[in-house]
Design a protein around this motif. Structure first.
Motif, mmCIF file in Angstrom:
data_model
loop_
_atom_site.group_PDB
_atom_site.id
_atom_site.type_symbol
_atom_site.label_atom_id
_atom_site.label_comp_id
_atom_site.label_asym_id
_atom_site.label_seq_id
_atom_site.Cartn_x
_atom_site.Cartn_y
_atom_site.Cartn_z
ATOM 1 N N ALA A 36 8.458 -4.435 1.114
ATOM 2 C CA ALA A 36 8.656 -5.714 1.790
ATOM 3 C C ALA A 36 8.758 -5.532 3.300
ATOM 4 C CB ALA A 36 9.914 -6.400 1.250
ATOM 5 N N ALA A 37 9.525 -4.532 3.724
ATOM 6 C CA ALA A 37 9.698 -4.286 5.155
ATOM 7 C C ALA A 37 8.377 -3.911 5.809
ATOM 8 C CB ALA A 37 10.735 -3.189 5.370
ATOM 9 N N ALA A 38 7.617 -3.026 5.157
ATOM 10 C CA ALA A 38 6.339 -2.600 5.729
ATOM 11 C C ALA A 38 5.367 -3.769 5.815
ATOM 12 C CB ALA A 38 5.746 -1.466 4.891
ATOM 13 N N LEU A 39 5.272 -4.551 4.741
ATOM 14 C CA LEU A 39 4.348 -5.687 4.737
ATOM 15 C C LEU A 39 4.743 -6.715 5.790
ATOM 16 C CD1 LEU A 39 1.945 -7.144 3.465
ATOM 17 C CD2 LEU A 39 3.529 -8.144 1.794
ATOM 18 N N PHE A 133 0.218 -0.078 1.448
ATOM 19 C CA PHE A 133 -0.510 0.808 2.365
ATOM 20 C C PHE A 133 -2.000 0.496 2.348
ATOM 21 C CE2 PHE A 133 -2.972 4.760 2.892
ATOM 22 C CZ PHE A 133 -2.594 5.124 4.182
ATOM 23 N N GLN A 134 -2.567 0.295 1.157
ATOM 24 C CA GLN A 134 -3.995 0.001 1.054
ATOM 25 C C GLN A 134 -4.329 -1.364 1.659
ATOM 26 O OE1 GLN A 134 -4.005 0.946 -3.238
ATOM 27 N NE2 GLN A 134 -5.679 2.344 -2.800
ATOM 28 N N VAL A 135 -3.450 -2.337 1.457
ATOM 29 C CA VAL A 135 -3.646 -3.653 2.077
ATOM 30 C C VAL A 135 -3.570 -3.519 3.597
ATOM 31 C CG1 VAL A 135 -2.614 -5.941 2.361
ATOM 32 C CG2 VAL A 135 -2.832 -4.958 0.079
ATOM 33 N N MET A 136 -2.643 -2.725 4.065
ATOM 34 C CA MET A 136 -2.498 -2.477 5.494
ATOM 35 C C MET A 136 -3.788 -1.885 6.072
ATOM 36 S SD MET A 136 0.229 0.157 7.259
ATOM 37 C CE MET A 136 -0.743 1.622 6.777
ATOM 38 N N ALA A 141 -4.601 -2.457 10.288
ATOM 39 C CA ALA A 141 -3.329 -2.443 11.013
ATOM 40 C C ALA A 141 -3.112 -1.083 11.657
ATOM 41 C CB ALA A 141 -2.188 -2.763 10.060
ATOM 42 N N ARG A 142 -2.239 -1.066 12.648
ATOM 43 C CA ARG A 142 -1.862 0.165 13.334
ATOM 44 C C ARG A 142 -0.354 0.353 13.155
ATOM 45 N NH1 ARG A 142 -6.419 0.413 12.856
ATOM 46 N NH2 ARG A 142 -8.103 0.693 14.398
ATOM 47 N N PRO A 143 0.050 1.055 12.108
ATOM 48 C CA PRO A 143 1.481 1.138 11.785
ATOM 49 C C PRO A 143 2.287 1.861 12.851
ATOM 50 C CG PRO A 143 0.211 2.642 10.414
ATOM 51 C CD PRO A 143 -0.775 1.776 11.136
ATOM 52 N N ASP A 144 3.469 1.309 13.139
ATOM 53 C CA ASP A 144 4.386 1.974 14.059
ATOM 54 C C ASP A 144 5.389 2.796 13.252
ATOM 55 O OD1 ASP A 144 6.188 0.154 12.961
ATOM 56 O OD2 ASP A 144 6.223 -1.132 14.735
ATOM 57 N N TRP A 148 5.959 3.177 9.032
ATOM 58 C CA TRP A 148 5.833 4.464 8.334
ATOM 59 C C TRP A 148 7.136 4.821 7.615
ATOM 60 C CZ3 TRP A 148 1.503 5.875 6.862
ATOM 61 C CH2 TRP A 148 0.359 5.872 7.671
ATOM 62 N N GLU A 149 8.260 4.543 8.265
ATOM 63 C CA GLU A 149 9.552 4.819 7.643
ATOM 64 C C GLU A 149 9.702 4.033 6.345
ATOM 65 O OE1 GLU A 149 13.994 5.124 9.414
ATOM 66 O OE2 GLU A 149 13.060 3.157 9.638
ATOM 67 N N ALA A 150 9.359 2.751 6.370
ATOM 68 C CA ALA A 150 9.478 1.905 5.184
ATOM 69 C C ALA A 150 8.551 2.378 4.068
ATOM 70 C CB ALA A 150 9.176 0.452 5.551
ATOM 71 N N LEU A 151 7.325 2.735 4.415
ATOM 72 C CA LEU A 151 6.376 3.203 3.399
ATOM 73 C C LEU A 151 6.810 4.541 2.817
ATOM 74 C CD1 LEU A 151 2.977 2.278 5.092
ATOM 75 C CD2 LEU A 151 3.960 1.228 3.041
ATOM 76 N N TYR A 152 7.318 5.428 3.663
ATOM 77 C CA TYR A 152 7.788 6.724 3.157
ATOM 78 C C TYR A 152 8.903 6.521 2.141
ATOM 79 C CZ TYR A 152 9.759 11.386 2.869
ATOM 80 O OH TYR A 152 10.227 12.582 2.395
#
Length: 321
Positions: A36-39, A133-136, A141-144, A148-152
């Motif tokens: 949720a946070a990453a999205l 991640f795949q939707v991103m 998108a250019r993750p900050d 990355w922290e949320a996805l990890y």
């Protein structure tokens, strides 16, 4: 039933919305909160008004991920997206009224009931974080660092720090990309996989003291009563991932943990299995579901009776493999 989408179509749906409200599941784990946070952050990066609906069950260990992301009271929902939620019964009270209004669900649970209007489902993914991640990527998108922290945390917690059999190459890729981007993963690994409160030690001792085994030793079950948990002041963080401990016992093929609910006498059941036994088939017989190696259900029986019934179902599943 849901209309099934691929990654590109799901990305298009999200990018077409001006406002997105993201839902997480009851008793949230690292995958639903991290996803949720990453999205939410990716959508904001794309110029959207995005919020995560507050979840009253969230614990301090995960709440930092949603700082600045939770929707203020009265926020108009816009497009409603659910992440890592297989069934509307898994919605927290704050989201219960939105169960029949979910526009898009991103999930990895094979037991997803198709309640959302549209569904992006990858049942072989290790975590919904992989789907996000795949939707991103499809959004370019250019993750900050915070993304990355949320996805990890999403992929690490659902794979037991990449130890469980559901671990995929993509989960490792996400972790590698996060570390390459500068993520300091060691504090998260300690928080989620090493550090234990004193209450956690008491709970583990109680669990092992109450554990019973099938005659052949391949199934074990333990339970924790709410009165005892209240007496020691146990929190939801203290109870996280207890069922994985049973799977470190030699010869055990199925571990079952029953934790009595706060509001009634029913027990929340967590089932873990080694191949080839299927935890979701065991839980399906009790109205639950999940994954092949990890599943859950709720049983409204006294602890010993519930344990006996679940162990019998587990023994039958093992014998059929």
């Amino acid at each position: 039933m849901s209309t099934m989408l691929d990654v590109s179509r799901a990305a298009e749906r999200l990018l077409a919305a001006e406002r997105v409200l993201i839902l997480t599941h009851r008793r949230p784990d690292g995958d639903t909160i991290g996803s949720a946070a990453a999205l939410c952050r990716v959508l904001r990066q794309k110029g959207k008004e995005a919020w995560v609906l507050p979840n009253e069950d969230i614990t301090p260990r995960l709440s930092f991920l949603l700082e600045g992301l939770t929707a203020p009271e009265g926020t108009a929902p816009g497009l409603i997206a659910a992440v890592d939620i297989a069934d509307t019964q898994l919605l927290p009270p704050s989201a219960a009224a939105l169960g029949d209004r979910v526009d898009l669900c991103l999930d990895h649970h094979p037991s997803n009931t198709g309640y959302a209007r549209e569904l992006l489902l990858h049942p072989k993914a290790a975590a919904t974080g992989e789907v996000v991640f795949q939707v991103m990527e499809a959004m370019d998108a250019r993750p900050d660092g915070k993304i990355w922290e949320a996805l990890y945390i999403a992929v690490a917690t659902d794979t037991g720090c990449f130890r469980f059999s559901n671990t995929t190459p993509l989960a490792h890729r996400i972790a590698a990309d996060a570390i390459a981007a500068g993520l300091d993963f060691l504090p998260h690994n300690r928080t989620f996989f090493e550090a234990k409160s004193k209450n956690r030690f008491l709970i583990e001792r109680k669990m092992f003291d109450s554990m019973v085994f099938s005659p052949d030793g391949r199934v074990c079950c333990a339970w924790l009563d709410r009165d005892w948990l209240n007496a020691i002041g146990a929190t939801d963080d203290d109870l996280d991932n207890l069922s994985t401990l049973t799977m470190s016992l030699e010869d055990v093929q199925c571990g079952i943990i029953l934790t009595q609910n706060k509001k009634d006498k029913a027990y929340k059941v967590s089932v873990r299995t080694h191949k080839p036994a299927d935890a979701s088939r065991i839980c399906a017989g009790f109205g639950g579901g999940g994954h092949a190696r990890a599943a859950g259900c709720t049983v409204d029986l006294p602890a010993e009776a519930a344990c006996k019934a679940l162990m019998a179902a587990a023994a039958e599943e093992i014998a059929s493999c």
